[in-house]
Design a protein around this motif. Structure first.
Motif, PDB file in Angstrom:
ATOM      1  N   SER A  59       0.905  -1.340  -0.041  1.00  0.00           N
ATOM      2  CA  SER A  59      -0.051  -0.239  -0.041  1.00  0.00           C
ATOM      3  C   SER A  59       0.978   1.178   0.048  1.00  0.00           C
ATOM      4  CB  SER A  59      -0.818   0.211   1.131  1.00  0.00           C
ATOM      5  OG  SER A  59      -0.267  -0.265   2.653  1.00  0.00           O
ATOM      6  N   GLU A 256      -5.123  -1.491  -7.757  1.00  0.00           N
ATOM      7  CA  GLU A 256      -6.465  -1.837  -7.477  1.00  0.00           C
ATOM      8  C   GLU A 256      -6.648  -1.317  -5.876  1.00  0.00           C
ATOM      9  OE1 GLU A 256      -9.734  -5.366  -7.357  1.00  0.00           O
ATOM     10  OE2 GLU A 256      -7.536  -5.776  -7.587  1.00  0.00           O
ATOM     11  N   SER A 257      -5.716  -1.489  -4.780  1.00  0.00           N
ATOM     12  CA  SER A 257      -5.894  -0.959  -3.671  1.00  0.00           C
ATOM     13  C   SER A 257      -5.779   0.548  -3.506  1.00  0.00           C
ATOM     14  CB  SER A 257      -4.800  -1.502  -2.737  1.00  0.00           C
ATOM     15  OG  SER A 257      -3.435  -1.123  -3.180  1.00  0.00           O
ATOM     16  N   ILE A 258      -5.192   1.235  -4.256  1.00  0.00           N
ATOM     17  CA  ILE A 258      -5.143   2.693  -4.400  1.00  0.00           C
ATOM     18  C   ILE A 258      -6.616   3.410  -4.808  1.00  0.00           C
ATOM     19  CG2 ILE A 258      -4.212   4.682  -5.242  1.00  0.00           C
ATOM     20  CD1 ILE A 258      -1.629   3.042  -5.803  1.00  0.00           C
ATOM     21  N   THR A 259      -7.162   4.138  -3.852  1.00  0.00           N
ATOM     22  CA  THR A 259      -8.720   4.421  -4.071  1.00  0.00           C
ATOM     23  C   THR A 259      -8.955   5.797  -4.106  1.00  0.00           C
ATOM     24  OG1 THR A 259      -8.975   4.608  -1.825  1.00  0.00           O
ATOM     25  CG2 THR A 259      -9.542   2.417  -2.937  1.00  0.00           C
ATOM     26  N   ASP A 260      -7.581   6.477  -3.706  1.00  0.00           N
ATOM     27  CA  ASP A 260      -7.951   8.119  -3.658  1.00  0.00           C
ATOM     28  C   ASP A 260      -6.990   8.845  -4.678  1.00  0.00           C
ATOM     29  OD1 ASP A 260      -5.531   7.167  -2.756  1.00  0.00           O
ATOM     30  OD2 ASP A 260      -5.273   8.354  -0.994  1.00  0.00           O
ATOM     31  N   GLU A 262      -6.982   8.937  -9.386  1.00  0.00           N
ATOM     32  CA  GLU A 262      -7.844   8.786 -10.363  1.00  0.00           C
ATOM     33  C   GLU A 262      -7.270   7.765 -11.526  1.00  0.00           C
ATOM     34  OE1 GLU A 262     -11.355  10.090 -12.759  1.00  0.00           O
ATOM     35  OE2 GLU A 262     -10.379  10.984 -10.605  1.00  0.00           O
ATOM     36  N   LYS A 263      -8.318   6.976 -12.140  1.00  0.00           N
ATOM     37  CA  LYS A 263      -8.159   5.826 -12.679  1.00  0.00           C
ATOM     38  C   LYS A 263      -8.687   5.930 -14.212  1.00  0.00           C
ATOM     39  CE  LYS A 263      -7.196   2.909  -8.848  1.00  0.00           C
ATOM     40  NZ  LYS A 263      -7.518   1.562  -8.024  1.00  0.00           N
ATOM     41  N   GLN A 268      -8.664   0.755 -15.865  1.00  0.00           N
ATOM     42  CA  GLN A 268      -8.485   0.961 -14.392  1.00  0.00           C
ATOM     43  C   GLN A 268      -7.141   0.978 -14.384  1.00  0.00           C
ATOM     44  OE1 GLN A 268     -10.811   1.001 -11.936  1.00  0.00           O
ATOM     45  NE2 GLN A 268     -11.881   1.344 -13.719  1.00  0.00           N
ATOM     46  N   LYS A 281      -7.928  11.710  -7.287  1.00  0.00           N
ATOM     47  CA  LYS A 281      -9.464  11.389  -7.631  1.00  0.00           C
ATOM     48  C   LYS A 281     -10.510  12.487  -7.683  1.00  0.00           C
ATOM     49  CE  LYS A 281     -12.692   7.826  -6.913  1.00  0.00           C
ATOM     50  NZ  LYS A 281     -13.080   6.563  -6.122  1.00  0.00           N
TER      51      LYS A 281
END
Length: 409
Positions: A59, A256-260, A262-263, A268, A281
């Motif tokens: 992470s 995939e674990s990075i949520t903050d 933009e993708k 993805q 994001k």
């Protein structure tokens, strides 16, 4: 990593393996045309004044500028540690796309690393050894000697070509009684193979494969994979002895674990600006000290292919930018990254290849033996170390003179 000025930067590298793989020649190693050492480069061999950690990055804490890692060293697996950073470059690549089809991960073989190539070589020989045993029926032999490839892109085509050369040149000499039961089939969901190439070149490859007896079945949907069978929509059960899965790429678990950040909605992959900064994001504000490149990232509003050519050009660009910023200050005006498409190449077997450089010149399209010479010379020149630039032609010569090694280990 190689180009960063060590007077200005302390370089830390985190990777689960301690070597780099020259993937364009990976298919050649899977059948013994080249040996595995020919396409690997030790990470520490690039530069002695780096800090290298053989570990998984689990992470990234963007706020505190910390990455959390898990050791991947034998005898020390699973030990967690953290590293802080001033500048971070994310280049973790991608995984093979399975589309969630049941059984693919369990029974299919991929072609992303040296270990994959080693498994493929061992499986091919095992299939022939199994079929040569006494008491095996002709039907069992035919089922075991059916080699299936799913994916009609450059990787699937090149592997099929290398496997054909291996069977026709070497296995036919060692197992002549089994050649009548041996067959190869390439499946693809698209209407045509090599969709990224010029249509005339892909048609040329199709004709060559048909003449070799390699079946090309397009517009095929694989529904499920079992230990010995493919379940294909409209065909039902298709027995196989070895399945190689090459249908594109999917995001790395770290991405995939990075949520903050933009993708890209389709692939993805991490989105970056034209200077390779990742974007926060929703706001799409660039993070000035975090970069992403390679197969795990793409530039916003510029859908670049996930190829080694793109990754290499981004890395060269970024190393120059970081070196100049260190010398001239953070306010140095950075020019945006511009991708220069130098074309595509693919080996199609029997010392023939395709070269599509129509992006450079509209008439720069070749097929046949001359294209094969261009293919070999191009990849030889792109190999990283002088050692491998000497090993590769040596093994090409040995294969030509003495055949491929079928030893399993």
């Amino acid at each position: 990593m190689r180009e960063l000025n060590r007077k200005d930067y302390e370089v830390l590298v985190v990777s689960p393996r301690n070597y780099f793989v020259f993937t364009p020649l990976l298919a050649s190693t899977s059948v013994g045309t080249l040996e595995f050492r020919c396409i690997t480069e030790p990470v520490r061999g690039y530069s002695k004044n780096i800090s290298f950690h053989q570990a998984w990055c689990d992470s990234i804490d963007l706020q505190n500028q910390v990455i959390r890692c898990t050791s991947n060293v034998e005898g020390n697996e699973g030990v967690e540690f953290t590293l802080d950073y001033d500048k971070l470059v994310i280049g973790v690549g991608s995984y093979s796309q399975t589309f969630g089809i049941p059984g693919v991960k369990e029974h299919g073989l991929f072609l992303k690393d040296v270990n994959d190539a080693r498994l493929i070589r061992s499986r091919v020989v095992s299939c022939f050894e199994y079929a040569s045993r006494p008491g095996i029926t002709d039907e069992e032999k035919a089922n075991k000697l059916h080699f299936a490839v799913v994916g009609g892109g450059p990787t699937g085509i090149e592997f099929s070509a290398e496997l054909y050369d291996f069977i026709s040149s070497d296995m036919s000499r060692l197992y002549p009684q089994l050649m009548s039961q041996t067959r190869m089939t390439l499946y693809d969901v698209a209407p045509n193979i090599l969709g990224s190439f010029d249509s005339q070149l892909s048609e040329y490859a199709l004709k060559k494969f048909n003449r070799k007896g390699i079946q090309i079945k397009t517009k095929r949907h694989v529904l499920e994979v079992t230990k010995d069978n493919l379940i294909i929509d409209g065909e039902g059960k298709v027995p196989y002895g070895m399945l190689v899965w090459s249908t594109g790429l999917m995001q790395n678990p770290l991405i995939e674990s990075i949520t903050d950040l933009e993708k890209d909605k389709k692939s993805q992959r991490l989105l970056t600006d034209e200077k390779l900064h990742v974007l926060l994001k929703d706001s799409k504000v660039p993070l000035e000290n975090v970069y992403a490149l390679g197969d795990c990232a793409t530039i916003d509003n510029l859908d670049l292919p996930a190829t080694a050519q793109v990754a290499n050009q981004k890395a060269t660009y970024l190393s120059k930018v970081l070196n100049k910023q260190a010398r001239k200050g953070a306010d140095y005006a950075v020019e945006p990254f511009i991708f220069k498409n130098r074309g595509s190449m693919a080996y199609i077997g029997s010392s023939e290849a395709l070269v599509d450089m129509s992006t450079v010149h509209q008439n720069a399209k070749r097929s046949g033996h001359l294209a094969w010479m261009l293919w070999r010379s191009a990849y030889l020149s792109m190999s990283v170390s002088l050692r491998n630039k000497m090993l590769i032609p040596l093994h090409w010569f040995l294969t030509w003179g003495f055949g491929r090694d079928i030893s399993r280990f």
